[in-house]
Motif scaffolding. Sequence first.
Motif: not given
Length: 545
Positions: A303-307, A400-403, A428-429
């Motif tokens: 996930g992105p920073t801060g997620s 960018n994603s779990a995949f 993925a969060q």
Amino acid sequence: MSDQIRQWQALAEQQGLSLANYLLEILDKAPEQLQALATRLGLKAIEPPDLANHWRFDLLPLPQALVHQVLVVDWQGEPCLVLGDPFSLASRRWIQSSKTLQSLPLAMSLPGAVKEQLTLAETSQRVMQPFGEDDENARVMETAQEISLSSIALDDNPVVRLVNSMLFDALQSRASDIHVETTPQGLEIKYRIDGVLQKMGQAAGLDMAEQSLSRIKVLSELDIGERRVPQDGRFKARIQAREVDFRVSIMPSIHGEDAVLRILDKSQRGESLSLDSLGLAADTIERIRTLASEPYGMLLVTGPTGSGKSTTLYAALSETNTGEKKIITIEDPVEYELPGVLQIPVNDKKGLTFARGLRSILRHDPDTILVGEIRDGETAGIAVQAALTGHLVMSSVHANSAFSVLERFIYMDVEPASFVEALNGVVAQRLVRRICEECAVEVEPDAELTRLAKLSHLHLKKGRYRIGKGCEACRHTGYRGRLAMAEVLAVTDSIKEGLLQRSSASALRELAQQSGHLFIRDIALASAAAGHTTLKEIHRVISLY
């Protein structure tokens, strides 16, 4: 300009004083002139006794009042804004930038009266209730900066008062980061609250900006003489009996320097964390719990920073921390303290990197290893080998994603077959802002957003879509707090085969859907339909396409 003010201006020039200082001297010598002076300045006159015990810190929080030396009081049946310095143009500009304050009538009192009331406010139960009470018997760490309402109010240095008030107010505002930006006009302060930057205030003058940045450098033990290159540091503070760490990044800019302070509240102890406390959906929690209870393999959170990746990892680790396994973490920095867990902070200056620390951990007979973040190929390779040799490895990675996690590891030169064999699952969060319950109202969702989300008429009819109108509780944003949303990809045999064959993302998604995988977009849309967040917020964080 009236004749009276022209006369005062002439007398001030004769004595070599500014008009402001001259008028303040008049009030010092002749307090009875307050009413006449206030009238000439277009202000209301309030005697000091009328300020006491009529404070309205619900309209202007005390930390902001301390920074700007102003006070809202009830006077003659209405709230008034009393200026500590009625001649300060910076205060006037700040007031005009506040929707709440600009509608209040302005007033003045005798010199020092506002400052005295702000100092007394710290001992008032009325003020302390919104902020909680300091534990006077709590032991203060020797290396921590002590910041309290009394220390802010009593400090005569305006720069120290500004910085301390900023730190205090940011913690009260639930901010995750403080942005201190130098502009041509002076200093601008922003907080990141619920993932979004919000402008909180400003201080006029480049001198104030430079001195404030120097103060932050002093706290962080950085070089105050160096203004041309970036600097990173840390410092501790103790605020209302809460131990808080601040990670500091100083960056040169065209107007001076900017600073970003990441707030790490050490009072959030790891033992209180659990997956149930994160607010995730029940089936999502069970999927994460299953992956975290595997005896070996790799669990990744992306996930992105801060997620909220680190918080999810800590929560999963806390639930497996029964004392029967040796658990070791390597982190940068250690954000939560977990009892019974060996936690190692990264120290790049001393050569203790993630990769070097992970090599040493493997010689320390661990069962479970948490790696704060996999950033490079060396760390990734060691983590995969650890997962293949009987250890459970948990970590976060930017993808960018779990995949797309496999592509990320291939980019870091990790052998695909080994990685796929080691991988148990990927979480993925994202974090989205929650609608403020104080001002929430039901609405028809925006037509353009419903079109992007491809929502049917039946879906809209069954939903309970809401927005926040904006109120004092949410700082007029319509949102207060955040919701965690996560999709959990359990790596089945069919998905492993698809990963090894380098199948397209759409093919992998189809394979996952066949095994009951729930996509984060669908989870988010269900949350919006339930009235927990908005389609606009989902589009900002996750995208409705």
